[in-house]
Scaffold this motif. Structure first.
Motif, PDB file in Angstrom:
ATOM      1  N   MET B   1      43.325 -78.819 -88.492  1.00 33.58           N
ATOM      2  CA  MET B   1      43.239 -77.447 -87.808  1.00 33.58           C
ATOM      3  C   MET B   1      41.740 -77.032 -87.692  1.00 33.58           C
ATOM      4  N   ASP B   2      41.278 -76.780 -86.515  1.00 36.26           N
ATOM      5  CA  ASP B   2      40.192 -76.518 -85.863  1.00 36.26           C
ATOM      6  C   ASP B   2      39.793 -75.206 -86.469  1.00 36.26           C
ATOM      7  N   ILE B   3      40.749 -74.376 -86.484  1.00 35.17           N
ATOM      8  CA  ILE B   3      40.487 -73.013 -86.792  1.00 35.17           C
ATOM      9  C   ILE B   3      40.104 -72.633 -88.228  1.00 35.17           C
ATOM     10  N   LEU B   4      40.902 -73.578 -89.111  1.00 35.68           N
ATOM     11  CA  LEU B   4      40.696 -73.408 -90.451  1.00 35.68           C
ATOM     12  C   LEU B   4      39.414 -74.027 -91.033  1.00 35.68           C
ATOM     13  N   SER B   5      38.934 -75.150 -90.168  1.00 34.69           N
ATOM     14  CA  SER B   5      37.570 -75.567 -90.690  1.00 34.69           C
ATOM     15  C   SER B   5      36.318 -74.467 -90.368  1.00 34.69           C
ATOM     16  N   ASN B   6      36.676 -73.946 -89.042  1.00 33.90           N
ATOM     17  CA  ASN B   6      35.908 -72.919 -88.583  1.00 33.90           C
ATOM     18  C   ASN B   6      35.750 -71.617 -89.595  1.00 33.90           C
ATOM     19  N   LEU B   7      36.911 -71.517 -89.882  1.00 34.07           N
ATOM     20  CA  LEU B   7      36.998 -70.170 -90.803  1.00 34.07           C
ATOM     21  C   LEU B   7      36.335 -70.443 -92.285  1.00 34.07           C
ATOM     22  N   ALA B   8      36.344 -71.916 -92.793  1.00 34.15           N
ATOM     23  CA  ALA B   8      35.834 -72.110 -93.786  1.00 34.15           C
ATOM     24  C   ALA B   8      34.242 -72.038 -93.672  1.00 34.15           C
ATOM     25  N   LEU B   9      33.725 -72.713 -92.332  1.00 38.89           N
ATOM     26  CA  LEU B   9      32.335 -72.399 -92.184  1.00 38.89           C
ATOM     27  C   LEU B   9      31.818 -71.030 -92.089  1.00 38.89           C
ATOM     28  N   ALA B 134      39.559 -65.795 -78.848  1.00 38.70           N
ATOM     29  CA  ALA B 134      38.284 -65.806 -78.649  1.00 38.70           C
ATOM     30  C   ALA B 134      37.977 -67.535 -78.302  1.00 38.70           C
ATOM     31  N   PRO B 135      38.087 -68.433 -78.878  1.00 37.71           N
ATOM     32  CA  PRO B 135      37.925 -69.645 -78.623  1.00 37.71           C
ATOM     33  C   PRO B 135      38.662 -70.241 -77.326  1.00 37.71           C
ATOM     34  N   LEU B 136      39.878 -69.784 -76.959  1.00 38.73           N
ATOM     35  CA  LEU B 136      40.723 -70.001 -75.779  1.00 38.73           C
ATOM     36  C   LEU B 136      39.772 -69.439 -74.495  1.00 38.73           C
ATOM     37  N   LEU B 137      39.303 -68.242 -74.687  1.00 37.96           N
ATOM     38  CA  LEU B 137      38.668 -67.527 -73.345  1.00 37.96           C
ATOM     39  C   LEU B 137      37.316 -68.332 -73.244  1.00 37.96           C
ATOM     40  N   ALA B 138      36.613 -68.897 -74.487  1.00 34.09           N
ATOM     41  CA  ALA B 138      35.511 -69.290 -74.483  1.00 34.09           C
ATOM     42  C   ALA B 138      35.563 -70.635 -73.405  1.00 34.09           C
ATOM     43  N   GLU B 139      36.760 -71.183 -73.751  1.00 32.25           N
ATOM     44  CA  GLU B 139      36.948 -72.583 -72.840  1.00 32.25           C
ATOM     45  C   GLU B 139      36.988 -72.149 -71.466  1.00 32.25           C
ATOM     46  N   VAL B 140      37.601 -70.909 -71.232  1.00 31.98           N
ATOM     47  CA  VAL B 140      38.055 -70.576 -69.820  1.00 31.98           C
ATOM     48  C   VAL B 140      36.449 -70.326 -69.249  1.00 31.98           C
ATOM     49  N   ALA B 141      35.846 -69.479 -70.108  1.00 27.11           N
ATOM     50  CA  ALA B 141      34.427 -68.970 -69.642  1.00 27.11           C
ATOM     51  C   ALA B 141      33.493 -70.054 -69.046  1.00 27.11           C
ATOM     52  N   PHE B 142      33.792 -71.277 -69.668  1.00 22.91           N
ATOM     53  CA  PHE B 142      32.947 -72.309 -69.278  1.00 22.91           C
ATOM     54  C   PHE B 142      33.202 -72.701 -67.694  1.00 22.91           C
ATOM     55  N   LEU B 143      34.204 -72.250 -67.189  1.00 19.20           N
ATOM     56  CA  LEU B 143      34.462 -72.307 -65.639  1.00 19.20           C
ATOM     57  C   LEU B 143      33.640 -71.464 -64.701  1.00 19.20           C
ATOM     58  N   ASN B 342      18.173 -61.671 -80.055  1.00 14.64           N
ATOM     59  CA  ASN B 342      18.041 -62.905 -79.376  1.00 14.64           C
ATOM     60  C   ASN B 342      19.315 -63.773 -79.222  1.00 14.64           C
ATOM     61  N   ILE B 343      20.279 -63.040 -79.315  1.00 19.67           N
ATOM     62  CA  ILE B 343      21.479 -63.780 -79.250  1.00 19.67           C
ATOM     63  C   ILE B 343      22.295 -63.633 -77.948  1.00 19.67           C
ATOM     64  N   THR B 344      22.295 -64.451 -77.223  1.00 22.56           N
ATOM     65  CA  THR B 344      23.062 -64.415 -75.978  1.00 22.56           C
ATOM     66  C   THR B 344      24.660 -64.450 -75.995  1.00 22.56           C
ATOM     67  N   PRO B 345      25.426 -63.731 -75.889  1.00 20.16           N
ATOM     68  CA  PRO B 345      26.929 -63.892 -76.128  1.00 20.16           C
ATOM     69  C   PRO B 345      27.401 -64.485 -74.830  1.00 20.16           C
ATOM     70  N   GLY B 346      28.381 -65.286 -74.948  1.00 22.65           N
ATOM     71  CA  GLY B 346      28.842 -65.959 -73.683  1.00 22.65           C
ATOM     72  C   GLY B 346      29.792 -67.315 -74.676  1.00 22.65           C
ATOM     73  N   PRO B 347      30.324 -68.096 -73.467  1.00 19.48           N
ATOM     74  CA  PRO B 347      30.869 -69.306 -74.114  1.00 19.48           C
ATOM     75  C   PRO B 347      29.974 -70.226 -74.899  1.00 19.48           C
ATOM     76  N   THR B 348      29.001 -70.432 -74.768  1.00 16.79           N
ATOM     77  CA  THR B 348      28.016 -71.365 -75.353  1.00 16.79           C
ATOM     78  C   THR B 348      27.663 -70.776 -76.787  1.00 16.79           C
ATOM     79  N   LEU B 349      27.898 -69.425 -77.143  1.00 19.59           N
ATOM     80  CA  LEU B 349      27.654 -69.102 -78.427  1.00 19.59           C
ATOM     81  C   LEU B 349      28.810 -69.614 -79.181  1.00 19.59           C
ATOM     82  N   PHE B 350      29.823 -69.833 -79.047  1.00 18.67           N
ATOM     83  CA  PHE B 350      30.812 -70.583 -80.033  1.00 18.67           C
ATOM     84  C   PHE B 350      30.377 -72.181 -80.176  1.00 18.67           C
ATOM     85  N   THR B 351      29.660 -72.838 -79.406  1.00 20.86           N
ATOM     86  CA  THR B 351      29.452 -74.225 -79.609  1.00 20.86           C
ATOM     87  C   THR B 351      27.927 -74.158 -80.051  1.00 20.86           C
TER      88      THR B 351
END
Lengths: 146, 506
Positions: B1-9, B134-143, B342-351
């Motif tokens: 599960m991606d979300i669980l490992s992210n949440l652990a982080l 949010a991660p789903l929307l971040a994927e869309v935002a890459f477009l 100095n943090i720019t929100p946007g899809p790249t923030l998640f990666t």
């Protein structure tokens, strides 16, 4: 009565036109993108002018303006804050803060003793918090006072 | 599960003793700020940003602190709504409708506990929703390319005025004023000065923090001076506080429905928490069997808007983090915080900065539990704080604002600018011009212009490129609809709320 909005709309429209006129005066450099630095301000100014016209043509009901006396009080408060802004650097933090806070407190609730205590308390208390808990570099007294 | 490992982080970042302490401090301050009449999430967070900045906190720590304040203020807003009939902030307005009547019937304690639980349900589930969506929307935002972003900003401005203002022209004007202010200073791509009048202080443009603190905090002082402090704290009496299990169980479904409604209202760019609590309340009123007792102290009428506005607060973080477009006034302030760090929100923030995003989400989950503990057993403490007189509170807000701005800029020019924004904020409030779009314009103006100019570079100056992709067209349609719809909706709402006005035969 809808006079306020008509005046407000007129002021906004004139201001927006001045802003567009100002955009025409922006210097462009010879290395520029197709749009340049003028286009966006002109779009914004046009939008603002349209909004101003709309406000002028379809005004809302008159807002509940306070009596003239209240405007003087707002003016006095503004003057106090401007004075405070100018005094902070030359006079240090403690004295201007105590004076400004006391005046504001008295203007909101006219109890002289409490206002005085509020001023002194806020000035000393906030100074201690800012200086020692948050580590802001505030000058407590005028430079060279001691 | 991606979300669980992210949440652990995330928890590995957020569970350090220091960040936990910040979360507790933030929740405590936030609840106080929310509870004090005249201070709400947006001005509360606004006056604290410069301070958090000068404390030299790193990005995660600053975010944890400020989002705890944000959630805390959303929880705290209900306290003054219920006890004083004064909403601490606009989203808490709907809570007064049934909360205050409940308090007058001697059930203030019940209403506070019930709304505390409802806040928890709404905020907690919304944080989980944020995690999933949010991660789903971040994927869309890459477009998204420049034209899509330009359309998205237009959408945010079109919907932001929304139901908050009664006049769409004034909401639009506020956005244009903000955009206009954002053009002051050196032009980013050509380096030419614009609208500086040769003043060196203006070369860097106008700092959005100065505008935010002026419009949100200093203007409040003028409002109180005009009112002579009337409408501020009165001596509040609160008896023993017990947990009203029957009411909580009874309104369980209301809370859940309100959470779903509130969350999605919050996700819509520009709509925000006020719409969330409003929709949740009206929906519950419409489907409840005892709907006509809403407004007279029905517990469901307390639970629904509280769950709704707290869920919307979580939902509003979704577009803010993934697209950089805030869904409410307070998230606009949080966006300002991110930009300061100095943090720019946007899809790249998640990666690129997963530790920031997931640390923030973990901190929100923690904050919710802290807030539940603070707001149910310890609610009496906050009620006592409510009796701070305006004559002390407002000068304090002013002095904190001054110290904050002075410590980041050290110039009297910015302080005077802040006072000017305060006066303008007071005037605009009188004239019913919303101030949030001004802030958003100053914040996003630079990005909006940059995306427009980049689009023109790509297309070689062809304006039709702005409408060349289905996403862009969809966003433009939504923007136009979002701008026009409130004009009709407002008519409908007004008619329903004021049935005694005879409308036939004008």
């Amino acid at each position: 009565m809808t006079r306020s909005d008509r005046i407000f709309g007129l002021v906004v429209t004139l201001g927006a036109l001045a802003y567009v006129a100002g955009a025409l005066g922006i210097q462009t450099s010879f290395i520029s993108d197709p749009l340049g630095p003028r286009a966006f301000p002109m779009l914004v100014g046009a939008g603002a002018a349209l909004s101003g016209l709309a406000i002028m043509l379809r005004p809302d009901a008159e807002p509940d303006w306070p009596p003239v006396r209240e405007f003087t009080r707002i003016g006095v408060a503004t003057a106090v804050l401007v004075g405070y802004a100018l005094a902070l650097q030359p006079w240090g933090y403690l004295v201007p803060t105590a004076i400004a806070a006391a005046i504001l407190s008295w203007m909101i609730d006219p109890r002289p003793v409490r206002a005085l205590l509020t001023g002194i308390g806020l000035s000393v208390g906030l100074y201690l918090v800012f200086r020692h808990a948050l580590g802001l570099g505030l000058q407590p007294f005028p430079r060279g006072f001691f | 599960m991606d979300i669980l490992s992210n949440l652990a982080l995330g928890f590995s970042v957020a569970l350090s003793p220091f960040t936990l302490m910040l979360a507790v401090v933030g929740c405590f301050l936030g609840t106080i700020i929310g509870a004090l009449p005249g201070l709400g999430p947006s001005n509360g967070v606004a006056i604290l940003i410069p301070l958090a900045f000068t404390m030299g906190l790193d990005a995660t720590a600053a975010l944890v602190l400020m989002t705890s304040v944000y959630y805390g203020a959303m929880y705290g807003g209900r306290i003054s709504s219920i006890l004083l009939n004064i909403p601490g902030d606009e989203p808490a307005l709907m809570t007064t409708l049934d909360g205050y009547p409940m308090a007058r019937q001697g059930r203030a304690g019940d209403a506070l506990v019930l709304s505390g639980v409802a806040s928890f349900v709404g905020a907690f589930l919304a944080t989980i929703g944020l995690m999933l969506l949010a991660p789903l929307l971040a994927e869309v935002a890459f477009l998204f390319g420049p034209p899509e972003y330009f359309a998205l900003y237009a959408l945010a401005f079109a919907t932001l005025g929304g139901l908050a203002s009664r006049n769409q022209a004034k909401a639009a004007l506020a956005a244009f004023i903000g955009l206009g202010i954002s053009t002051i200073g050196l032009d980013n791509s050509t380096g030419m000065p614009r609208y500086t009048g040769g003043n060196l202080h203006l070369m860097d443009g106008i700092d959005f923090l100065v505008a935010i603190v002026g419009l949100f905090a200093v203007s409040e002082v003028f409002v109180f001076i005009e009112r002579h402090g009337v409408g501020s704290a009165v001596g509040v009496r609160l008896g023993r506080v017990t947990v009203p299990f029957r009411d909580i169980l009874h309104s369980g479904w209301s809370m859940l429905r309100a959470t779903v409604i509130g969350f999605f209202a919050g996700v819509l760019p520009g709509a925000g928490a006020s719409l969330g609590s409003f929709l949740a309340y009206t929906a519950e009123k419409a489907i409840a069997r005892d709907g006509d007792s809403f407004g007279t102290g029905n517990p469901k009428g307390v639970a629904a808007p509280e769950a709704g506005n707290n869920a919307a607060a979580g939902g509003a973080l979704v577009p803010m983090l993934t697209l950089g477009v805030p869904g409410s006034g307070t998230t606009a302030v949080l966006l300002a915080l991110l930009m300061t760090l100095n943090i720019t929100p946007g899809p790249t923030l998640f990666t690129e900065r997963p530790e920031v995003v997931w640390g923030l989400i973990a901190a929100l989950l923690i904050a919710n539990f802290v807030l539940l503990v603070m707001n149910v057993p310890m609610v009496k403490l906050f009620v006592r704080i409510l009796s701070v007189p305006a004559g002390v509170l407002l000068p304090m807000v002013t002095m904190v604002s001054f110290a904050g701005i002075y410590s980041i800029s050290g110039s009297w020019f910015d302080l005077i600018l802040m006072v000017a924004f305060g006066v303008v904020g007071w005037l605009f409030r009188k004239l019913d011009v919303p101030t949030v779009p001004i802030i958003l314009g100053i914040l996003l103006g630079g990005h909006m212009e940059a995306s427009l100019r980049r689009a023109m570079v790509v297309s070689g100056g062809d304006w039709t490129y702005l409408f060349s992709s289905p996403i862009a067209v969809g966003l433009w349609i939504a923007a136009v609809a979002g701008f026009i719809a409130p004009m009709f909706l407002r008519g409908l709402i007004r008619r329903r709320e004021a049935p005694e006005v005879v409308t036939d035969g004008d």
